[in-house]
Design an enzyme around this catalytic site. Structure first.
Site, PDB file in Angstrom:
ATOM      1  N   SER A  60     -27.696  22.116 -14.836  1.00  0.00           N
ATOM      2  CA  SER A  60     -27.257  23.506 -14.973  1.00  0.00           C
ATOM      3  C   SER A  60     -25.735  23.602 -14.881  1.00  0.00           C
ATOM      4  O   SER A  60     -25.068  22.760 -14.287  1.00  0.00           O
ATOM      5  CB  SER A  60     -27.876  24.370 -13.881  1.00  0.00           C
ATOM      6  OG  SER A  60     -29.271  24.235 -13.872  1.00  0.00           O
TER       7      SER A  60
HETATM    8  N1  SAH Z   1     -31.981  21.802 -11.084  1.00  0.00           N
HETATM    9  C1  SAH Z   1     -31.665  20.946 -12.210  1.00  0.00           C
HETATM   10  C2  SAH Z   1     -31.790  21.703 -13.515  1.00  0.00           C
HETATM   11  C3  SAH Z   1     -32.710  20.994 -14.398  1.00  0.00           C
HETATM   12  S1  SAH Z   1     -33.253  21.843 -15.850  1.00  0.00           S
HETATM   13  C4  SAH Z   1     -30.316  20.300 -12.054  1.00  0.00           C
HETATM   14  O1  SAH Z   1     -29.573  20.683 -11.151  1.00  0.00           O
HETATM   15  O2  SAH Z   1     -30.004  19.375 -12.807  1.00  0.00           O
HETATM   16  C5  SAH Z   1     -34.905  22.288 -15.376  1.00  0.00           C
HETATM   17  C6  SAH Z   1     -35.839  21.179 -15.005  1.00  0.00           C
HETATM   18  O3  SAH Z   1     -37.115  21.762 -14.781  1.00  0.00           O
HETATM   19  C7  SAH Z   1     -36.052  20.115 -16.075  1.00  0.00           C
HETATM   20  O4  SAH Z   1     -35.745  18.851 -15.560  1.00  0.00           O
HETATM   21  C8  SAH Z   1     -37.543  20.245 -16.417  1.00  0.00           C
HETATM   22  O5  SAH Z   1     -38.146  19.005 -16.734  1.00  0.00           O
HETATM   23  C9  SAH Z   1     -38.108  20.832 -15.147  1.00  0.00           C
HETATM   24  N2  SAH Z   1     -39.390  21.533 -15.282  1.00  0.00           N
HETATM   25  C10 SAH Z   1     -39.807  22.372 -16.260  1.00  0.00           C
HETATM   26  N3  SAH Z   1     -41.046  22.818 -16.011  1.00  0.00           N
HETATM   27  C11 SAH Z   1     -41.438  22.259 -14.823  1.00  0.00           C
HETATM   28  C12 SAH Z   1     -42.629  22.316 -14.039  1.00  0.00           C
HETATM   29  N4  SAH Z   1     -43.692  23.052 -14.388  1.00  0.00           N
HETATM   30  N5  SAH Z   1     -42.666  21.586 -12.895  1.00  0.00           N
HETATM   31  C13 SAH Z   1     -41.622  20.840 -12.501  1.00  0.00           C
HETATM   32  N6  SAH Z   1     -40.475  20.722 -13.212  1.00  0.00           N
HETATM   33  C14 SAH Z   1     -40.376  21.430 -14.361  1.00  0.00           C
END
Ligand code: SAH
Length: 221
Positions: A60
């Site tokens: 993010s």
């Molecule tokens: N907090 C992260 C942002 C990652 S983007 C950071 O700081 O880098 C969002 C993430 O959510 C992705 O890695 C995606 O694979 C995950 N995601 C999406 N749906 C999900 C679910 N149902 N359960 C767990 N993770 C999920």
């Protein structure tokens, strides 16, 4: 420009954009965002942008991390659930501001890398799980705070609402459609859930179920 100068420039940008919580700004300054990026993007670590981390996912934007963290109103007694570990950056920021972080990711390769980063940075109060975050982590519930870093379509997932402590706060992007998303702050009171729309965002979607292991990754014992 040195890494320190870039960090200071980023923190000033965040302040100008309305991040006032000095504890949050201090942690953004101390957590090395470059440690959460693929090598190709290292020189962009302190730009205020989301960047690709593999599996079609992104780390993010720092402003979004800072604003969502600020919106959680954290303290060092809180037990926090994060859905969407991704690179681990948001989880690392949380870990310095609360007692314990539980974080769930559906892509195992991303989770493995995030776990390595938590270990390298000595962030020992982060516990990880591979699975579908929409179901929460019932064995560890209730949580004082829940943060979802992928956009849920429609309403707050039921299991997550149920696992939020009374008096607790959830910060979650909710999507009317792919282009129309906002971050909401949800407070659970004795009377039910109170919703507050905070600001518009663009997140990757929250998808159901853990991604299955590709066969070649499964080791035969
Ligand atoms: N907090 C992260 C942002 C990652 S983007 C950071 O700081 O880098 C969002 C993430 O959510 C992705 O890695 C995606 O694979 C995950 N995601 C999406 N749906 C999900 C679910 N149902 N359960 C767990 N993770 C999920």
């Amino acid at each position: 420009m040195t890494v320190d100068a870039r960090k200071i420039r980023l923190v000033m940008q965040l302040r100008r954009a309305g991040v006032t919580d000095t504890a949050v700004l201090g942690v953004i300054e101390r957590i090395p965002r470059e440690a959460f990026l693929p090598p190709a993007f290292l020189d962009r670590a302190y730009e205020d942008v989301a960047l690709p981390i593999g599996e079609g996912q992104t780390i993010s934007q720092p402003l979004v991390v800072a604003q969502m963290t600020q919106a959680l109103e954290l303290n060092d007694r809180h037990k926090v659930l994060e859905i969407g570990t991704g690179s681990g950056y948001q989880g690392a920021v949380l870990s310095r501001l609360c007692r314990r972080v539980y974080t769930i990711e559906r892509h195992r390769p991303l989770l493995r890398e995030a776990e390595r980063r938590f270990a390298d940075l000595n962030l020992h109060n982060v516990t990880t799980r591979h699975g579908d975050g929409m179901r929460g982590w019932p064995e560890q519930a209730p949580f004082d705070r829940i943060i979802v870093t992928a956009a849920a379509s429609g309403d707050v997932p039921r299991d997550l609402a149920d696992q939020l402590a009374v008096g607790g706060i959830m910060v979650i992007p909710l999507a009317a459609d792919r282009r129309d998303q906002s971050v909401y702050r949800i407070r659970r009171t004795a009377a039910g859930l109170e919703r507050e729309e905070l600001w518009p965002v663009r997140f990757v979607p929250l998808l159901p179920e853990a991604v299955p292991e590709p066969l070649e990754r499964v080791r035969v014992q």
